[in-house]
Every structure is written in C-alpha cells, then in structure tokens.
Design an enzyme around this catalytic site. Structure first.
Site, short mmCIF file in Angstrom:
data_model
loop_
_atom_site.label_atom_id
_atom_site.label_comp_id
_atom_site.label_asym_id
_atom_site.label_seq_id
_atom_site.Cartn_x
_atom_site.Cartn_y
_atom_site.Cartn_z
N ASN A 1 -26.31 31.64 6.54
CA ASN A 1 -27.48 30.93 6.02
C ASN A 1 -28.39 30.49 7.17
O ASN A 1 -29.23 29.61 6.99
CB ASN A 1 -27.03 29.69 5.23
CG ASN A 1 -26.13 30.07 4.07
OD1 ASN A 1 -26.43 30.98 3.33
ND2 ASN A 1 -25.01 29.36 3.94
N HIS B 1 -24.19 23.70 -7.67
CA HIS B 1 -23.20 23.89 -6.61
C HIS B 1 -21.93 23.05 -6.84
O HIS B 1 -21.97 21.98 -7.47
CB HIS B 1 -23.84 23.48 -5.28
CG HIS B 1 -23.06 23.86 -4.07
ND1 HIS B 1 -22.27 22.97 -3.39
CD2 HIS B 1 -22.95 25.04 -3.43
CE1 HIS B 1 -21.72 23.60 -2.36
NE2 HIS B 1 -22.11 24.85 -2.36
N GLU C 1 -31.14 23.11 -8.45
CA GLU C 1 -31.42 23.61 -7.11
C GLU C 1 -32.82 24.22 -7.15
O GLU C 1 -33.19 24.82 -8.16
CB GLU C 1 -30.40 24.68 -6.70
CG GLU C 1 -29.01 24.09 -6.49
CD GLU C 1 -27.93 25.14 -6.24
OE1 GLU C 1 -28.24 26.23 -5.71
OE2 GLU C 1 -26.77 24.87 -6.60
N SER D 1 -28.31 29.31 -4.78
CA SER D 1 -27.62 29.82 -3.60
C SER D 1 -27.01 31.20 -3.79
O SER D 1 -26.89 31.96 -2.83
CB SER D 1 -26.53 28.84 -3.18
OG SER D 1 -25.61 28.63 -4.23
N ASP E 1 -31.72 20.00 -5.21
CA ASP E 1 -30.98 20.48 -4.04
C ASP E 1 -31.82 21.59 -3.39
O ASP E 1 -31.97 22.68 -3.96
CB ASP E 1 -29.61 20.99 -4.51
CG ASP E 1 -28.70 21.36 -3.34
OD1 ASP E 1 -29.23 21.73 -2.28
OD2 ASP E 1 -27.47 21.29 -3.52
N HIS F 1 -31.27 25.82 0.14
CA HIS F 1 -31.67 27.16 0.57
C HIS F 1 -33.19 27.34 0.66
O HIS F 1 -33.66 28.40 1.08
CB HIS F 1 -31.03 28.21 -0.36
CG HIS F 1 -29.54 28.17 -0.26
ND1 HIS F 1 -28.83 28.89 0.67
CD2 HIS F 1 -28.63 27.41 -0.94
CE1 HIS F 1 -27.54 28.59 0.55
NE2 HIS F 1 -27.40 27.71 -0.42
N LYS G 1 -28.24 25.23 7.33
CA LYS G 1 -28.71 26.54 6.89
C LYS G 1 -29.95 26.88 7.72
O LYS G 1 -29.81 27.12 8.92
CB LYS G 1 -28.90 26.52 5.38
CG LYS G 1 -27.60 26.10 4.67
CD LYS G 1 -27.64 26.19 3.19
CE LYS G 1 -26.51 25.44 2.52
NZ LYS G 1 -25.17 25.95 2.80
C1 LIG Z 1 -26.86 24.58 -3.02
C2 LIG Z 1 -25.96 23.97 -2.01
N1 LIG Z 1 -25.82 22.63 -2.00
C3 LIG Z 1 -25.00 22.03 -1.11
C4 LIG Z 1 -24.28 22.75 -0.19
C5 LIG Z 1 -23.36 22.04 0.75
O1 LIG Z 1 -23.95 21.89 1.99
P1 LIG Z 1 -23.06 21.85 3.32
O2 LIG Z 1 -22.72 23.26 3.64
O3 LIG Z 1 -23.93 21.17 4.31
O4 LIG Z 1 -21.84 21.04 2.99
C6 LIG Z 1 -24.41 24.13 -0.15
C7 LIG Z 1 -23.67 24.93 0.86
O5 LIG Z 1 -22.93 25.80 0.57
C8 LIG Z 1 -25.26 24.76 -1.09
O6 LIG Z 1 -25.39 26.09 -1.13
#
Ligand SMILES: Cc1ncc(COP(=O)(O)O)c(C=O)c1O
Length: 373
Positions: free
Chosen positions: A34, A121, A167, A171, A196, A199, A228
């Site tokens: 990412n 997520h 989101e 993702s 969120d 991405h 990311k």
């Molecule tokens: C949409 C989404 N939210 C939250 C996270 C979690 O973030 P982190 O990798 O900083 O724990 C991710 C990571 O995989 C994600 O893709």
C-alpha cells in the site's frame, strides 16, 4: 488431549480449505503493498527522523499519552493533521486498526445506531464487538438502504445519534463510496459520517487530503492511516475537538497503551509535508493507473479508477494458484481469501504503486494472461 490440539485442528481445517496463511518474504516487483506513492523509502522521511533523533527526540515515548508519553512531536503532528485534513482536531494512534477499534468501542453511545457498509474493514468489526450502540450492516454502497434504515430507526423511536461507517475507497475492491449521496442522507437524519480514508489519503482529493474533505468538518470523522500512501505507520483520526477530547478521556485503547514513538510522529508530519510539496507523485500514480487499466483490460480486469484492481477468481485455491504463478514469474501479487473478502470472491488484489513503472505493468499484464489461461 494435548494442550494445543484444538489450535492444530483449526489450522488443519484452514489448510483443507486453502485458507491457511504463512508469512512470505517480500520478493518480486511490488504489486502488493500500500506504499502507493513510494514514500516508505523517501529520503525526506529518513532525514526527518535523523533530524529528530539529533535534536534529542527519544525513540520510545515511555508511556501513555496521558502520562509521560505525550511528546511535542505528537502534538505538533496532530495540529498539522487538523490543518491538512480541514478538521477541528486530530488524534494520533499507533495503527489504523487500533483507531477504528477504539473509535467504535468508545464514541457511539447506548441508544445510538451504527450503520456500517457490509464491506467495512475488520478493525471496524473489532470495535463493534465492544460497542455500546446497536449496529447493523447495510448492503455495500447502497445509499438508499442507509436512508431507509435511518428512517425506519427514527420511526421506531430511535432518538440517539446515528453513525454511518464507510470507506471512501474500498480496500479490496478499489471502488468508491457514494459520498455526496451519503452526506445528504446524513444531513437529513442528523447523522455523523465516519469515513475510513485509509486508501484514499495521499492519492485522492486536493493535495491528497482524501475524498471527504468537502464534507463539512462538523458532520464527519475521517480516519487517515499513515502506513499506506504516507509510507510510515500509525493513523490520524480527524474529528471535532469534542470527539478527540472524548477519546482522550474514554478511549481505553488510547488511554491504556504506550504512545507511538515520537520519531514516528515526526516522520508522519514530514509525510504530510511531502503530500503537499510533491503533487507530481500523485500525478504519476494516476497516469500509471490509466496505463494499467488499458494494459490489464485484455485479461478481463475491470477498471476501478483507483490504484486497487481486484481480479476476482471466486475459488480460494484458484486465486492462490494464480498468485503463486505470478510470484514465480517475479511479481509480488497476493491472493486474498475469505474472511478478508466475502466467500466465493477470492481474488488477486493488484495494487499500483510508484515502486513500479509502465514497463513493469506491461510485463505483469503478459504474465497475468498466462496465469489465468
Ligand atoms: C480500510 C482500512 N482501514 C483500516 C486499516 C488498518 O490500518 P493499519 O494498517 O494502520 O492498522 C486498514 C489496513 O489494512 C484498511 O485497509
């Protein structure tokens, strides 16, 4: 029965279903990370950490933010992030997972309703397990279904605050939420949007501020993960000052946890500055996305308009076999299986970053065609 037999049986069952995971080394061309803007190796991030170290910033924070762990570097980062993301305040967490889990476990109150997109997520689900508020999944990207659920809840006597958890860019599918529609629906029902931007941050929106920057700051909470496109780690929750204050006072994962390294905070602050100073990185990534969409179309890869291109193969074993073929050809492409994605939608997740160029993408397209034949 031996003490750990149940664990062994569980792992065996995963293996039978082609779902047992192992930790693989990073090899091959990066179509899996990412690190969208290739900031993880940016000399400015390294220089920022060295500068901070030389100025006496400690490696470890030494404690919770509420005790001696609070450092000027955390505070400076949060102030810069609030300015950058156009929010009243921001709070820094060690990971996006912790931020989502802490937010949903803490902020929505008893009597509130959390409506979350069905593809949210795992970290949101983690928070929901502990949440005081009632919560309900809504079909993916179905703005009308959010509207209907809110109306029904109000009609049934719901008087608390509704929270809409989505989101901005998904993702595993690379598609976007219908943000303008959801913002209108949220305003109509006096709901808060929790978006969120993991991405989207750094990749979309003016200056890489994400896709939600136009929504009035009092109506949104946005999560910007820093591991990311920002190339570091941690997460910034951009929110009203009241929400920040509430998390500082009530968020157990924030309170009872050692603060992130102040050096990391300094690096994330530098990453924000790079997003503002180097728009050409975003432009190069968007050109690469356009190139990849054209190059991969003959393999049946549908364009998403984003740096995430799923190749849905359905069957877990088929996805893992295709990934293995691409890895053997020198491409770091990973298979994604349930429960990360819904059952029957195992896929390759192609991720575009500035760690590769158009020639790499063309080579991947040729190998993908063979791997899928
Ligand atoms: C949409 C989404 N939210 C939250 C996270 C979690 O973030 P982190 O990798 O900083 O724990 C991710 C990571 O995989 C994600 O893709």
């Amino acid at each position: 029965m031996p003490a750990l037999a149940a664990l062994a049986a569980d792992l065996d069952a995963l293996a039978q279903n082609s779902r047992r995971r192992t930790l693989a080394p990073r090899t091959g061309l990066d179509f899996a990370s990412n690190d969208y803007l290739a900031l993880a190796g940016h000399p400015r991030l390294a220089a920022a950490m060295i500068r901070a170290l030389e100025a006496g910033v400690p490696i470890g924070s030494g404690g919770s933010r509420l005790l001696r762990g609070n450092h000027d570097a955390h505070v400076a980062l949060e102030e810069a992030a609030a300015r950058f993301f156009g929010s009243e305040a921001a709070l820094f967490f060690s990971t996006g997972f912790a931020a989502n889990a802490c937010f949903f476990a803490t902020v929505p109150q008893r009597g509130d309703l959390i409506l979350y997109d069905a593809l949210s997520h795992a970290s949101v689900h983690e928070g929901l397990r502990l949440a005081r508020a009632a919560h309900r999944a809504v079909p993916h990207n179905d703005a009308g279904a959010f509207d209907d659920a809110l109306r029904e809840w109000r009609e049934a006597g719901g008087v608390g605050t509704p929270w809409i958890a989505i989101e901005s860019l998904y993702s595993m599918d690379g598609d976007r939420a219908p943000l303008a529609d959801l913002a209108r629906i949220a305003a109509r029902h006096e709901a808060m949007l929790v978006i969120d931007e993991a991405h989207a941050t750094g990749v979309f929106g003016e200056g890489g501020r994400g896709l939600a920057a136009d929504i009035p700051p009092e109506a949104r909470v946005t999560l910007h993960t820093c591991g990311k496109a920002m190339g570091v780690e941690g997460a910034l929750l951009a929110c009203p000052a009241l929400v920040r204050d509430f998390l500082v006072n009530r968020g157990r994962a924030f309170i009872f946890s050692t603060a992130p390294s102040p050096l990391i905070a300094a690096a994330v602050a530098e990453a924000l500055a790079i997003l503002a100073d180097e728009p050409e990185r975003r432009a190069r990534l968007h050109a690469l996305i356009a190139h990849a969409e054209a190059a991969l179309a003959p393999c049946g890869v549908a364009p998403t308009g984003s740096q995430i291109l799923p190749v849905v193969l359905g069957d877990d074993a088929r996805a893992m076999a295709a990934a293995a073929r691409l890895q053997a050809a020198g491409f770091d492409v990973r298979g994604i299986r349930p429960p990360t994605v819904p059952a029957g939608t195992a896929r390759l997740r192609l991720s575009l970053t500035l760690n590769v160029d158009t020639a790499d993408v063309d080579a991947l397209a040729a190998s993908l065609k063979e791997a899928l034949a």
